[in-house]
Enzyme design. Structure first.
Site, short mmCIF file in Angstrom:
data_model
loop_
_atom_site.label_atom_id
_atom_site.label_comp_id
_atom_site.label_asym_id
_atom_site.label_seq_id
_atom_site.Cartn_x
_atom_site.Cartn_y
_atom_site.Cartn_z
N CYS A 93 0.47 -0.92 -0.22
CA CYS A 93 -0.18 -0.22 -0.17
C CYS A 93 1.24 1.33 -0.15
O CYS A 93 1.95 1.07 0.85
CB CYS A 93 -0.66 -0.04 0.98
SG CYS A 93 -1.67 1.50 1.17
N CYS A 111 -10.57 -3.20 0.91
CA CYS A 111 -11.06 -3.00 -0.11
C CYS A 111 -11.27 -3.37 -1.50
O CYS A 111 -11.91 -2.89 -2.68
CB CYS A 111 -9.65 -2.10 -0.85
SG CYS A 111 -9.46 -1.02 0.40
N CYS A 165 -14.42 6.25 1.98
CA CYS A 165 -12.68 5.62 2.07
C CYS A 165 -12.49 5.30 3.70
O CYS A 165 -12.25 6.74 3.95
CB CYS A 165 -11.75 6.07 1.47
SG CYS A 165 -9.98 5.68 1.98
#
Length: 396
Positions: A23, A337, A330
């Site tokens: 990420c 996700c 978010c």
């Protein structure tokens, strides 16, 4: 097309399409920590990490490559063990130390602030020495320490981003007729790198085209979110946005025509639109960018693959997508996700077959107005981040 527009688009692409391991926000933290250049991590007396709320969300529960762990603490430890020359690939080749994690856990203090991307590291060692690093506004903009920019680094100015925001969809379409060789190779690398992330099934519904798109896209996202030691090509500083902008088109191509020229052009168009949507809103926000920005890219890319340079159909697909998913929050980078990307895949694919009119809700008249309307909603959701971070912080 106009030479100045062509040069601008090429420069933007070189800056916004990059390789990242894990990420992006844990990479950001690791990179920032490594810039402090601590020779003996066990000499640390105090380590203070200050993040903006968007970066905190995305690093909080996501897998960190080469650690087998999730979240901010292993990202910090990984940064202490990594080489700053690797930048967002900071976790490459590290050998994780549980002993160091146990030590740093007692020294680490995390602060969260509101605002744009911000990652500040302050370290004090047991000899009274201080070390600091600061990255802000974008993931590679190192403010502290002062470092010599490499020639390969491409600086994008605020005015250039403004110029890019003023471009029209037809400008992106015209660019596809004159793709520079280096950009063509960059897109090819993006396609192959993101295809490599597909490992097994995450959501295996069946063998129809939509199911294949959903399964491959969510599989790639899950690989990344669990911290596999495999890079993704990020778009607009987000690996998941890169996955959402590319895998639906890659999957559609492999299930239909296997046309490499159409694939490259469609993926490139998707990336251009994803960047355009990002510049109209922000890199991180309370709205899920993978769906709203990467999803819009996927919509336009898929429609182009299917219908070619047809502005009427491209505007129609943008309208239909805008009537569907924008507004999803978010709540940080995590395995979940992949489920949001599944919703994005459905919305993108279904937008090829339905034409929702301008009269519906926040739907715009055309592609440009749709992006502007979604961005306006995204900016208005800004205060939500504080509540989202508060909920997540209670779990620490």
């Amino acid at each position: 097309m106009d030479d100045s527009k062509h040069i601008l688009i090429t420069k933007i692409l070189k800056n916004e399409v990059t390789e990242a391991l894990g990420c992006t926000e844990v990479g950001l933290i690791g990179y920032a920590v490594s810039l402090c250049n601590i020779s003996d991590p066990f000499s640390i007396d105090k380590l203070e990490l200050t993040l903006n709320n968007g970066s905190f969300k995305n690093a909080y529960a996501v897998g960190v490559p080469n650690t087998g762990k999730y979240g901010i603490l292993p990202a910090v430890v990984g940064g202490l063990l990594g080489n700053s020359k690797n930048k967002l690939l900071i976790f490459n080749d590290i050998t994780y130390s549980q002993e160091l994690e146990d030590f740093i856990k007692e020294k680490l203090e995390i602060k969260v602030i509101d605002g744009p991307l911000f990652c500040n590291i302050k370290i004090k060692d047991n000899s009274g020495n201080y070390f600091e690093s600061l990255i802000k506004d974008n993931h590679l903009n190192v403010v502290i320490p002062k470092i010599e920019k490499e020639k390969i680094d491409v600086e994008i100015t605020t005015s250039e981003k403004g110029e890019y925001k003023n471009l029209e969809l037809i400008d992106f379409l015209d660019y596809l007729d004159e793709i520079p060789e280096k950009i063509g190779k960059l897109v090819e690398k993006t396609v192959q790198t993101n295809k490599n992330l597909i490992k097994g099934d995450f959501l295996n519904y069946g063998t129809d085209i939509l199911s294949i798109i959903v399964n491959k896209t969510t599989s790639a996202c899950n690989t990344r979110m669990t911290g596999e030691n495999m890079p993704a090509m990020s778009v607009a500083k987000s690996g998941n946005m890169g996955i959402m902008a590319t895998l639906p088109i890659i999957s559609y191509d492999s299930s239909t025509e296997n046309n490499s020229e159409k694939l490259i052009k469609s993926v490139l168009l998707s990336m251009l639109v994803t960047i355009y949507s990002t510049y109209n809103s922000s890199y991180l926000s309370s709205m899920c960018g993978c769906v709203s920005k990467g999803g819009m890219g996927a919509v336009i890319g898929l429609c182009y693959y299917k219908n070619g340079k047809n502005l009427k159909k491209l505007d129609s697909s943008a309208r239909t997508f805008t009537a569907n998913l924008p507004g999803i929050i978010c709540d940080g980078g995590k395995v979940g996700c992949a489920l949001k990307l599944a919703s994005g895949c459905f919305a993108a694919y279904s937008s090829l077959f339905v034409d929702i009119s301008y009269e519906n809700g926040i739907v715009g008249k055309d592609f440009k107005e749709c992006v502007e309307n979604i961005s306006k909603i995204s900016k208005a959701m800004g205060d939500l981040d504080c509540d989202i971070v508060e909920i997540m912080s209670k779990k620490m």
